[in-house]
Design a protein around this motif. Structure first.
Motif, mmCIF file in Angstrom:
data_model
loop_
_atom_site.group_PDB
_atom_site.id
_atom_site.type_symbol
_atom_site.label_atom_id
_atom_site.label_comp_id
_atom_site.label_asym_id
_atom_site.label_seq_id
_atom_site.Cartn_x
_atom_site.Cartn_y
_atom_site.Cartn_z
ATOM 1 N N UNK A 290 0.849 -1.186 0.000
ATOM 2 C CA UNK A 290 0.000 0.000 0.000
ATOM 3 C C UNK A 290 0.891 1.245 0.000
ATOM 4 N N UNK A 291 0.647 2.194 -0.872
ATOM 5 C CA UNK A 291 1.576 3.333 -1.035
ATOM 6 C C UNK A 291 1.637 4.282 0.156
ATOM 7 N N UNK A 292 0.695 4.175 1.106
ATOM 8 C CA UNK A 292 0.671 5.128 2.220
ATOM 9 C C UNK A 292 1.028 4.515 3.573
ATOM 10 N N UNK A 293 1.139 3.204 3.647
ATOM 11 C CA UNK A 293 1.283 2.572 4.962
ATOM 12 C C UNK A 293 2.625 2.873 5.618
ATOM 13 N N UNK A 294 3.694 2.942 4.843
ATOM 14 C CA UNK A 294 5.009 3.076 5.467
ATOM 15 C C UNK A 294 5.276 4.475 5.999
ATOM 16 N N UNK A 295 4.666 5.465 5.428
ATOM 17 C CA UNK A 295 4.818 6.816 5.980
ATOM 18 C C UNK A 295 4.364 6.829 7.440
ATOM 19 N N UNK A 296 3.249 6.193 7.716
ATOM 20 C CA UNK A 296 2.719 6.160 9.076
ATOM 21 C C UNK A 296 3.541 5.230 9.955
ATOM 22 N N UNK A 297 3.825 4.039 9.457
ATOM 23 C CA UNK A 297 4.603 3.063 10.231
ATOM 24 C C UNK A 297 5.975 3.620 10.596
ATOM 25 N N UNK A 298 6.629 4.262 9.648
ATOM 26 C CA UNK A 298 7.966 4.797 9.929
ATOM 27 C C UNK A 298 7.917 5.953 10.924
ATOM 28 N N UNK A 299 6.856 6.767 10.877
ATOM 29 C CA UNK A 299 6.690 7.812 11.891
ATOM 30 C C UNK A 299 6.639 7.203 13.288
ATOM 31 N N UNK A 300 5.892 6.119 13.422
ATOM 32 C CA UNK A 300 5.768 5.458 14.724
ATOM 33 C C UNK A 300 7.107 4.883 15.177
ATOM 34 N N UNK A 301 7.818 4.229 14.261
ATOM 35 C CA UNK A 301 9.127 3.657 14.588
ATOM 36 C C UNK A 301 10.075 4.749 15.073
ATOM 37 N N UNK A 302 10.143 5.844 14.346
ATOM 38 C CA UNK A 302 11.046 6.933 14.708
ATOM 39 C C UNK A 302 10.713 7.497 16.081
ATOM 40 N N UNK A 303 9.417 7.665 16.331
ATOM 41 C CA UNK A 303 9.025 8.268 17.598
ATOM 42 C C UNK A 303 9.274 7.334 18.772
ATOM 43 N N UNK A 304 8.954 6.058 18.615
ATOM 44 C CA UNK A 304 9.075 5.139 19.752
ATOM 45 C C UNK A 304 10.530 4.823 20.050
ATOM 46 N N UNK A 305 11.382 4.744 19.030
ATOM 47 C CA UNK A 305 12.807 4.489 19.296
ATOM 48 C C UNK A 305 13.446 5.703 19.970
ATOM 49 N N UNK A 306 13.016 6.880 19.567
ATOM 50 C CA UNK A 306 13.521 8.091 20.223
ATOM 51 C C UNK A 306 13.037 8.166 21.666
ATOM 52 N N UNK A 307 11.775 7.845 21.889
ATOM 53 C CA UNK A 307 11.198 7.920 23.232
ATOM 54 C C UNK A 307 11.935 7.010 24.211
ATOM 55 N N UNK A 308 12.343 5.821 23.740
ATOM 56 C CA UNK A 308 13.008 4.841 24.615
ATOM 57 C C UNK A 308 14.534 4.886 24.500
#
Length: 359
Positions: free
Chosen positions: A160-178
């Motif tokens: 899906x052309x839009x799924x990774x934009x959202x998934x990668x945002x979450x990855x970036x935020x959660x790795x930074x948070x922890x």
């Protein structure tokens, strides 16, 4: 493909030639001594920190894989945060406790598969139903397995052309948070992939689809110097080995083992038998952690097998056997309730953890 179990048994015999020069390893010297568990709910944070200080640290645990999923107050996508999710202050408290005891935190968000459970849709597909690989499959009110749809857990469409934009945002935020240097993407038990009803995935090779998704996530993490961890079951031939559809793949994704990058960390889980598949991953040049669950006798056999791998392996193979990662598949609260239960003789997540990592 040769029979995996026979190949691994042969490997152990072959590597036994090195026994005279190998360094003996015990559980305390394993590079990885870990626990994979759900992140605590907000009300359990203080209790969880007490557990870190009083139980994980004395047991020399050095790795904590936390299944966060949507139990965090995401700022990049607040629409995906669960109600009463962990705040940054909650996360900071956990991080501080782990840092004090030199415990590496690896946050996890289930990617690709596990986008639903029984009759409940996961947060990603709830908010973005257009990402669903099988939108025609409706979740039943009364879930049962097996079922006519072959529904275990839903998957998102990796094309899906839009799924990774959202998934990668979450990855970036959660790795930074922890303050994490690695991220666990799950990717286990993926039954829905390359489905014929998907307009993007239909007709495509399932192993290629799986491997490409691993590469996408790995490459995104690598841009920021972070490492990808995944479960290993989709990379095992469930039919040839007899391991089956849960701890191995029956839909041909296992061929992806020759397509994924070699710096991905594999978490190799077997819960009813100590299947010797760590050697299989190591022979493919992949780092691997052996994973236990709720049977002490199986976990202890896995540990002894791992010690033999490291004792008898060649200098090329030994570094790939990283250690033990114990897993718990209940809430953090339930795990702690089991852990602190007095005189509990029942085999479960917590009693197995105690048997594996003694003080």
């Amino acid at each position: 493909m040769k029979n995996l179990i026979i190949s691994c048994a042969f490997l152990l015999t072959f590597l036994g030639i090195q026994a005279q020069t190998a360094t003996v390893t015990d559980s305390l010297t394993l590079p990885l001594r870990g626990l994979a568990i759900a992140a605590p709910q907000k009300s359990e944070v203080n209790r969880f920190i007490k557990f870190i200080n009083e139980e994980l640290a004395p047991r020399n645990i050095n790795t904590l894989v936390l299944r966060v999923d949507y139990n965090y107050q995401y700022k990049s996508h607040p629409e995906l945060a669960e109600e009463n999710a962990l705040s940054q202050n909650d996360v900071d408290a956990i991080v501080t406790a782990c840092k004090e005891h030199h415990i590496q935190i690896i946050p996890q968000i289930n990617l690709l598969g596990h986008q639903s459970w029984a009759g409940k849709i996961g947060k990603l597909l709830e908010v973005y139903p257009q990402f669903d690989e099988t939108p025609d499959v409706k979740l039943p009110t009364d879930y049962k397995w097996p079922n006519k749809d072959g529904l275990y857990c839903k998957s998102y469409c990796p094309l899906h052309p839009e799924v990774h934009k959202i998934v990668f945002d979450l990855i970036d935020e959660i790795t930074k948070a922890f303050h994490a240097t690695a991220f666990h993407a799950g990717m286990d038990e993926v039954f829905y992939i390359g489905m014929p009803q998907c307009p993007r995935c239909a007709g495509r090779d399932k192993a290629t689809l799986f491997a490409e998704e691993v590469w996408r996530i790995r490459n995104h993490l690598a841009q920021n110097g972070k490492r990808l961890w995944i479960w290993g079951d989709r990379l095992i031939d469930g039919k040839t080995t007899g391991i089956g559809m849960w701890e191995g793949s029956m839909n041909n994704t296992y061929r992806a083992i020759d397509m994924i990058p070699k710096d991905v960390m594999i978490c190799d889980w077997h819960y009813d038998r100590p299947d010797p598949t760590a050697a299989y991953f190591a022979m493919h040049g992949l780092d691997v952690a052996t994973c236990s669950w709720r049977k002490p006798i199986v976990a202890e056999k896995q540990l002894h097998m791992l010690e033999d791998y490291r004792k008898y392996a060649t200098k090329e193979m030994r570094p790939h056997y990283k250690g033990m990662l114990h897993t718990s598949w209940t809430s953090a609260k339930n795990f702690l309730d089991m852990f602190y239960a007095k005189n509990s003789k029942e085999d479960n997540d917590a009693t197995t953890f105690k048997a594996l990592f003694k003080i």
